[in-house]
Design a protein around this motif. Structure first.
Motif, PDB file in Angstrom:
ATOM      1  N   ASN A 245       0.994  -1.595   0.204  1.00 38.85           N
ATOM      2  CA  ASN A 245      -0.069   0.688  -0.210  1.00 38.85           C
ATOM      3  C   ASN A 245       0.427   1.378   0.286  1.00 38.85           C
ATOM      4  OD1 ASN A 245      -2.793  -1.434   0.839  1.00 38.85           O
ATOM      5  ND2 ASN A 245      -1.029  -2.529   1.886  1.00 38.85           N
ATOM      6  N   PRO A 246       1.478   1.747  -1.167  1.00 39.04           N
ATOM      7  CA  PRO A 246       2.826   2.159  -0.854  1.00 39.04           C
ATOM      8  C   PRO A 246       2.386   4.028  -0.802  1.00 39.04           C
ATOM      9  CG  PRO A 246       2.482   1.752  -3.214  1.00 39.04           C
ATOM     10  CD  PRO A 246       2.000   0.544  -2.065  1.00 39.04           C
ATOM     11  N   LYS A 247       0.721   4.034  -1.610  1.00 37.06           N
ATOM     12  CA  LYS A 247       0.183   5.079  -1.806  1.00 37.06           C
ATOM     13  C   LYS A 247      -0.377   5.523  -0.631  1.00 37.06           C
ATOM     14  CE  LYS A 247      -0.415   5.793  -6.947  1.00 37.06           C
ATOM     15  NZ  LYS A 247      -1.756   6.021  -7.703  1.00 37.06           N
ATOM     16  N   THR A 248      -1.162   4.672   0.070  1.00 39.90           N
ATOM     17  CA  THR A 248      -1.169   4.509   1.545  1.00 39.90           C
ATOM     18  C   THR A 248      -0.794   4.903   2.472  1.00 39.90           C
ATOM     19  OG1 THR A 248      -3.397   3.369   0.800  1.00 39.90           O
ATOM     20  CG2 THR A 248      -3.502   3.478   3.253  1.00 39.90           C
ATOM     21  N   TYR A 249      -0.102   4.404   2.906  1.00 43.98           N
ATOM     22  CA  TYR A 249       1.424   4.288   3.462  1.00 43.98           C
ATOM     23  C   TYR A 249       2.194   6.016   3.501  1.00 43.98           C
ATOM     24  CZ  TYR A 249       5.629   3.379   6.546  1.00 43.98           C
ATOM     25  OH  TYR A 249       6.968   3.034   7.532  1.00 43.98           O
ATOM     26  N   LYS A 250       2.024   6.402   2.225  1.00 44.67           N
ATOM     27  CA  LYS A 250       2.885   7.831   1.902  1.00 44.67           C
ATOM     28  C   LYS A 250       2.306   8.862   2.309  1.00 44.67           C
ATOM     29  CE  LYS A 250       4.788  10.769  -1.102  1.00 44.67           C
ATOM     30  NZ  LYS A 250       5.338  10.729  -2.683  1.00 44.67           N
ATOM     31  N   ALA A 251       0.584   8.743   2.271  1.00 42.55           N
ATOM     32  CA  ALA A 251      -0.264   9.773   2.771  1.00 42.55           C
ATOM     33  C   ALA A 251      -0.453   9.263   4.424  1.00 42.55           C
ATOM     34  CB  ALA A 251      -1.769   9.437   2.157  1.00 42.55           C
ATOM     35  N   PHE A 252      -0.228   8.520   4.588  1.00 43.43           N
ATOM     36  CA  PHE A 252      -0.050   8.690   6.024  1.00 43.43           C
ATOM     37  C   PHE A 252       1.133   8.890   6.946  1.00 43.43           C
ATOM     38  CE2 PHE A 252       0.879   6.403  10.173  1.00 43.43           C
ATOM     39  CZ  PHE A 252      -0.073   6.308  11.000  1.00 43.43           C
ATOM     40  N   VAL A 253       1.833   8.770   6.930  1.00 43.99           N
ATOM     41  CA  VAL A 253       3.589   9.777   6.756  1.00 43.99           C
ATOM     42  C   VAL A 253       3.423  10.508   6.699  1.00 43.99           C
ATOM     43  CG1 VAL A 253       5.995   9.527   6.702  1.00 43.99           C
ATOM     44  CG2 VAL A 253       4.703   7.186   6.638  1.00 43.99           C
ATOM     45  N   GLU A 254       3.207  11.006   5.691  1.00 40.75           N
ATOM     46  CA  GLU A 254       2.492  13.091   4.999  1.00 40.75           C
ATOM     47  C   GLU A 254       1.996  13.575   6.187  1.00 40.75           C
ATOM     48  OE1 GLU A 254       4.285  14.946   3.103  1.00 40.75           O
ATOM     49  OE2 GLU A 254       5.793  13.068   2.354  1.00 40.75           O
ATOM     50  N   ALA A 255       0.871  12.686   6.687  1.00 39.62           N
ATOM     51  CA  ALA A 255      -0.724  13.269   7.486  1.00 39.62           C
ATOM     52  C   ALA A 255       0.022  13.791   8.962  1.00 39.62           C
ATOM     53  CB  ALA A 255      -1.794  12.202   7.357  1.00 39.62           C
ATOM     54  N   LEU A 256       0.818  12.286   9.659  1.00 40.38           N
ATOM     55  CA  LEU A 256       2.067  12.806  10.798  1.00 40.38           C
ATOM     56  C   LEU A 256       2.573  13.813  10.829  1.00 40.38           C
ATOM     57  CD1 LEU A 256       0.874  10.086  13.157  1.00 40.38           C
ATOM     58  CD2 LEU A 256       3.082   9.680  12.437  1.00 40.38           C
ATOM     59  N   THR A 257       3.512  14.070   9.276  1.00 37.13           N
ATOM     60  CA  THR A 257       4.397  14.513   9.424  1.00 37.13           C
ATOM     61  C   THR A 257       3.595  16.483   9.911  1.00 37.13           C
ATOM     62  OG1 THR A 257       6.041  13.673   8.616  1.00 37.13           O
ATOM     63  CG2 THR A 257       6.361  16.109   8.551  1.00 37.13           C
ATOM     64  N   GLU A 258       3.325  16.243   8.931  1.00 37.16           N
ATOM     65  CA  GLU A 258       1.996  17.314   8.626  1.00 37.16           C
ATOM     66  C   GLU A 258       1.018  17.894  10.306  1.00 37.16           C
ATOM     67  OE1 GLU A 258      -1.715  19.832   6.950  1.00 37.16           O
ATOM     68  OE2 GLU A 258      -0.945  18.665   5.774  1.00 37.16           O
TER      69      GLU A 258
END
Length: 339
Positions: A245-258
């Protein structure tokens, strides 16, 4: 002789809390565009509160060209969280560094569970309402110490680390026999009320601060004195979820960083978010006073986790020795640096 803690469980809601932590049924793996997240109790999960409140995963998912369905679950204790992750009930696990290192070790070369990010740096307090307990050496058979999960939670590992410093590595689990698994809200209520065998609680904010309002409760150990500023709570996932789930995973990491940038730069708004999402009864001004200090840092970058990892290997609690923090954290664009 104090009453058994079990006899007052109903009055502090223990049964319901523990039951809730065991009712996560396994489900089959799913496709890109879904994510199931398990959190626990306390300010240390505030970044997830921000992510949820502002729909940040959904926002960053759209930037990746997908609609993401997010499911939120609250559990108590690293053991329950680890079980949920390995059973396929959740995709992202929120727990202490202790449970992370346990599951990283046990899945090494198999599911390869690793941390995604830290949730920040926070001091944890070991509290007691027993006036005779000044240090960890004063706990006796008459005392019981509440932790989220016996032997696995980061609080249990901190206690073992402290015991090893006090009596040597061979005695690292000397105090384990006094620990019992109790969710933070219930342990706090019992410690404040007194009158039971539960006389200690290895807590976290804001529960430790609420308990300390009672003049009968005092700090026995501060984890910052034990290890220095550190990241006690992290988020972790299986290698399969990350790869599939690379796109979902990336979205989660970006969300957490924000969310981390938001919380660190506007702690008043972060406090409002915590109260709104968790429906906490904590006083806003008191909450803001707690988090608006240099000791509290909201960041996805792990700090000072490796000493605990090295200790757990040294005493045989984990079989695989990590060479650095990078061995048990996925190496994504964020976090970039850590320890």
């Amino acid at each position: 002789m104090p009453k058994s803690f079990k006899t007052v469980a109903a009055s502090v809601g223990l049964g319901l809390s523990l039951l809730a932590g065991s009712l996560v049924a396994p489900t089959v793996a799913h496709a890109e565009g879904e994510i199931r997240i398990a959190e626990q109790f306390g300010i240390v999960y505030l970044l997830l509160n921000v992510v949820r409140d502002q729909n940040l995963i959904e926002k960053h998912g759209k930037e990746e060209g997908i609609d993401i369905k997010v499911d939120w679950t609250q559990l108590s204790g690293g053991a329950a969280v680890n079980d949920a992750l390995l059973s396929g009930s959740i995709d992202i696990a929120g727990a202490g560094v202790g449970p992370l290192l346990t599951i990283w070790d046990r899945t090494h070369g198999k599911q390869n569970v690793k941390a995604v990010a830290s949730l920040g740096n926070f001091p944890y307090y070991l509290l007691s309402n027993n006036p005779n307990v000044k240090t960890i050496a004063d706990f006796s058979d008459k005392d019981r110490i509440a932790v989220p999960a016996v032997g696995v939670s980061v609080q249990s590992r901190f206690l073992q680390y402290a015991a090893a410093k006090q009596w040597g590595d061979k005695e690292f689990n000397r105090l384990d026999k006094y620990t019992i698994a109790v969710p933070h809200p219930d342990a706090t209520a019992a410690l404040i009320a007194g009158g039971t065998e539960l006389s200690g609680h290895f807590s976290n904010p804001p529960f430790q601060d609420q308990a300390l309002k009672n003049p009968n409760v005092h700090v026995v150990l501060n984890t910052y004195d034990l290890l220095g500023p550190n990241s006690p709570t992290v988020l972790f996932a299986t290698e399969k979820f990350r790869n599939d789930n690379p796109k979902t995973y990336k979205a989660f990491v970006e969300a957490l960083t924000e969310a981390a940038e938001f919380a660190q730069n506007d702690k008043a708004a972060a406090a409002d978010t915590y109260i709104r999402v968790t429906k906490s009864k904590v006083d806003r001004d008191e909450l803001l006073k707690i988090i608006d200090t240099p000791e509290y840092e909201f960041s996805v970058t792990p700090k000072n986790t490796y000493p605990l990892a090295e200790f757990l290997y040294r005493v045989g609690a984990i079989k695989n020795k990590p060479d650095s923090w990078k061995d048990y954290f996925f190496q994504d664009a964020k976090p970039l640096q850590g320890s």
